[in-house]
Design a protein around this motif. Structure first.
Motif, short mmCIF file in Angstrom:
data_model
loop_
_atom_site.label_atom_id
_atom_site.label_comp_id
_atom_site.label_asym_id
_atom_site.label_seq_id
_atom_site.Cartn_x
_atom_site.Cartn_y
_atom_site.Cartn_z
N ARG A 156 0.82 -1.19 0.00
CA ARG A 156 0.00 0.00 0.00
C ARG A 156 0.87 1.25 0.00
NH1 ARG A 156 -3.26 -1.07 5.29
NH2 ARG A 156 -1.19 -1.83 5.81
N ALA A 157 0.30 2.32 -0.51
CA ALA A 157 0.92 3.63 -0.43
C ALA A 157 0.03 4.53 0.42
CB ALA A 157 1.08 4.23 -1.82
N PHE A 158 0.66 5.44 1.15
CA PHE A 158 -0.06 6.43 1.94
C PHE A 158 0.36 7.80 1.43
CE2 PHE A 158 0.61 2.68 4.56
CZ PHE A 158 -0.70 2.37 4.92
N ILE A 159 -0.64 8.61 1.07
CA ILE A 159 -0.40 9.89 0.42
C ILE A 159 -0.89 11.00 1.33
CG2 ILE A 159 -0.90 11.30 -1.62
CD1 ILE A 159 -1.62 8.58 -3.02
N GLY A 160 -0.01 11.94 1.65
CA GLY A 160 -0.39 13.11 2.43
C GLY A 160 -0.88 14.22 1.52
N SER A 161 -1.68 15.15 2.08
CA SER A 161 -2.20 16.27 1.29
C SER A 161 -2.55 17.42 2.21
CB SER A 161 -3.42 15.84 0.48
OG SER A 161 -4.53 15.58 1.33
N PRO A 213 -5.98 18.31 10.25
CA PRO A 213 -5.81 19.21 9.11
C PRO A 213 -4.38 19.17 8.57
CG PRO A 213 -5.84 20.45 11.16
CD PRO A 213 -6.16 19.03 11.52
N ASP A 214 -4.28 19.28 7.26
CA ASP A 214 -2.99 19.40 6.56
C ASP A 214 -1.96 18.36 6.97
OD1 ASP A 214 -4.05 21.53 5.17
OD2 ASP A 214 -3.11 23.06 6.41
N PRO A 215 -2.26 17.06 6.79
CA PRO A 215 -1.27 16.02 7.06
C PRO A 215 -0.27 15.95 5.90
CG PRO A 215 -3.27 15.01 6.24
CD PRO A 215 -3.54 16.49 6.33
N SER A 216 0.64 16.91 5.84
CA SER A 216 1.46 17.12 4.65
C SER A 216 2.65 16.17 4.56
CB SER A 216 1.98 18.56 4.63
OG SER A 216 2.87 18.79 5.72
N TYR A 217 3.05 15.58 5.68
CA TYR A 217 4.17 14.63 5.62
C TYR A 217 3.87 13.44 6.53
CZ TYR A 217 8.73 13.20 4.12
OH TYR A 217 9.75 12.52 3.50
N LEU A 218 4.25 12.25 6.05
CA LEU A 218 3.93 10.99 6.72
C LEU A 218 5.20 10.17 6.93
CD1 LEU A 218 0.96 9.96 4.37
CD2 LEU A 218 0.82 11.38 6.43
N ALA A 265 1.70 11.24 11.13
CA ALA A 265 1.45 12.37 10.24
C ALA A 265 1.64 13.67 10.99
CB ALA A 265 0.03 12.30 9.68
N VAL A 266 2.30 14.64 10.34
CA VAL A 266 2.29 15.98 10.90
C VAL A 266 0.95 16.62 10.60
CG1 VAL A 266 4.79 16.29 10.63
CG2 VAL A 266 3.25 17.08 8.83
N SER A 267 0.61 17.65 11.36
CA SER A 267 -0.48 18.56 11.03
C SER A 267 0.18 19.91 10.83
CB SER A 267 -1.51 18.61 12.16
OG SER A 267 -2.55 19.52 11.85
N GLU A 268 0.38 20.28 9.55
CA GLU A 268 1.16 21.48 9.23
C GLU A 268 0.29 22.73 9.39
OE1 GLU A 268 3.82 23.39 5.62
OE2 GLU A 268 3.48 21.22 5.63
N THR A 269 0.08 23.08 10.65
CA THR A 269 -0.75 24.22 11.01
C THR A 269 0.00 25.08 12.02
OG1 THR A 269 -1.75 22.99 12.84
CG2 THR A 269 -2.87 22.87 10.69
N ALA A 270 -0.56 26.24 12.32
CA ALA A 270 0.07 27.13 13.29
C ALA A 270 0.15 26.49 14.67
CB ALA A 270 -0.69 28.45 13.36
N GLU A 271 -0.84 25.64 14.98
CA GLU A 271 -0.82 24.96 16.28
C GLU A 271 0.18 23.82 16.29
OE1 GLU A 271 -3.60 25.55 14.48
OE2 GLU A 271 -4.14 27.34 15.62
N GLY A 272 0.47 23.23 15.15
CA GLY A 272 1.51 22.22 15.02
C GLY A 272 1.26 20.97 15.85
N THR A 314 6.71 20.50 8.92
CA THR A 314 6.72 20.11 7.51
C THR A 314 7.27 18.72 7.28
OG1 THR A 314 8.92 21.06 7.20
CG2 THR A 314 7.03 22.49 6.74
N HIS A 315 7.90 18.11 8.27
CA HIS A 315 8.58 16.83 8.06
C HIS A 315 8.62 16.10 9.39
CE1 HIS A 315 12.02 14.05 7.36
NE2 HIS A 315 11.57 14.06 6.12
N LEU A 316 8.66 14.77 9.33
CA LEU A 316 8.83 13.97 10.54
C LEU A 316 9.54 12.68 10.20
CD1 LEU A 316 5.49 12.30 11.74
CD2 LEU A 316 6.01 12.84 9.38
N SER A 317 10.14 12.09 11.23
CA SER A 317 10.86 10.81 11.09
C SER A 317 10.89 10.15 12.45
CB SER A 317 12.29 11.04 10.57
OG SER A 317 13.02 11.84 11.47
N LEU A 318 11.30 8.88 12.47
CA LEU A 318 11.41 8.14 13.73
C LEU A 318 12.88 7.98 14.09
CD1 LEU A 318 8.73 6.53 12.14
CD2 LEU A 318 8.54 6.05 14.58
#
Length: 344
Positions: free
Chosen positions: A10-15, A46-51, A62-69, A96-100
């Motif tokens: 499977r692929a997971f796509i952020g947007s 909102p805004d899960p731009s990076y997974l 997933a990040v939530s790329e918002t002011a609240e972060g 904008t980015h995350l990793s383990l």
């Protein structure tokens, strides 16, 4: 289920939901063709731009790329990700980015110029972190883009000993350690003033790193010493064969698993660049259209390259020539405001 009970890849796509994106899209991957077919979507943050996917493949972050972060965890046992606990604030604006890394999820918080370490429990869920924020400091010569720090990426190095953060605002890369849940800077490496480093990819042998510079547009080739935690810039290579016709902002960068090629995406020019890896250098071998507009991120998986084209709202995939590394477009999937793709 397929192949005698094994789950299909499977692929997971952020947007970006603020731009009309569906949130996190789960797609089936067709074997040998690389094609993507939508299975589901979920918009619980909102805004899960990076997974990023956990090593065991059972939890998606997933990040939530918002002011609240914030950062959120999802179970991905089925075809629809299920929230695993509440989103956790990262204490930063615009992650904008995350990793383990070392039992934590690390986030790079662009607007506030910081990096956060959020503890991961044994079941994969997230614990709140009050002391895990490392604030970057500094600026650069670009009047509009470098008035302060802008952490854009954070990831472990191939040895797993170090966390490396890339800061567009300070023209630098920080090599960090994690002690008692808190990140600490081991070394800060300066890159060319005004280059605007965005993302970094390591060579699979762990001796080199390649930094995509958003404001240049170039790639900086560096030698990496995992024993000492040092990064030494060697040379800077353009991502285009000539001067750009207009906007040209490199975004994603990835190295092939065999170490022979590096690919970048450049927004505005909307091209993918192919580099042949040479000793202490890269050689620009080809550029091809990205298949859409404004490629925010690229990923390579099983002989295919995937470009998340944010403004045209699609994920385009390319078969990679094993001899030359040149991508050949083979298909696309409509995903509004697509921002990244990860595979599990």
């Amino acid at each position: 289920m397929a192949d005698g009970g094994r789950r299909q890849r499977r692929a997971f796509i952020g947007s970006f939901t603020a731009a009309g994106g569906p949130g996190i899209v789960t797609a089936a991957v067709t074997p040998d063709e690389g094609a993507l077919t939508v299975l589901s979507s979920v918009d619980s943050v909102p805004d899960p731009s990076y997974l990023a996917l956990a090593p065991d493949g059972g939890t998606l972050y997933a990040v939530s790329e918002t002011a609240e972060g914030a950062v959120a965890a999802y179970r991905v046992d089925g075809d629809t990700p299920e929230p695993a606990g509440r989103p956790v604030p990262v204490g930063g604006d615009g992650p904008t980015h995350l990793s383990l890394f070392a039992g934590h999820v690390l986030t790079a918080n662009y607007n506030s110029g910081s990096v956060t370490a959020v503890p991961v429990r044994s079941d994969g869920t997230l614990a709140r972190s009050a002391s895990g924020v490392l604030q970057h400091t500094g600026s650069g010569p670009h009047a509009q883009r470098q008035q302060g720090p802008h952490a854009h990426q954070v990831q472990p190095d191939p040895s797993g000993r170090w966390a490396v953060s890339v800061d567009l605002g300070t023209d630098s890369v920080r090599v960090c350690t994690l002690v008692d849940g808190a990140l600490a800077v081991h070394r800060e490496i300066a890159l060319r003033p005004g280059s605007g480093p965005r993302h970094l990819a390591f060579h699979p042998d762990g001796t080199h790193a390649y930094v995509a510079n958003e404001l240049a547009p170039t790639v900086t080739v560096c030698r990496w010493d995992a024993a000492e935690g040092t990064l030494r810039p060697l040379t800077e290579v353009p991502v285009l064969p000539g001067a750009p016709a207009g906007d040209a902002y490199p975004s994603g960068i990835v190295a092939s698993s065999d170490g022979r090629f590096v690919w970048t995406a450049t927004r505005g020019e909307d091209v993918l660049s192919v580099f042949a890896v040479e000793p202490d250098a890269l050689r620009l071998a080809a550029t091809v259209p990205c298949g859409g507009h404004w490629p925010r991120e690229i990923t390579v998986s099983d002989g295919f390259l995937y470009a998340a084209n944010e403004r045209s709202g699609d994920v385009t995939w390319f078969a990679l020539d094993p001899a030359t590394g040149v991508p050949r477009r083979t298909g696309s999937l409509a995903v509004a405001a697509a921002s990244c793709v990860v595979f599990g």
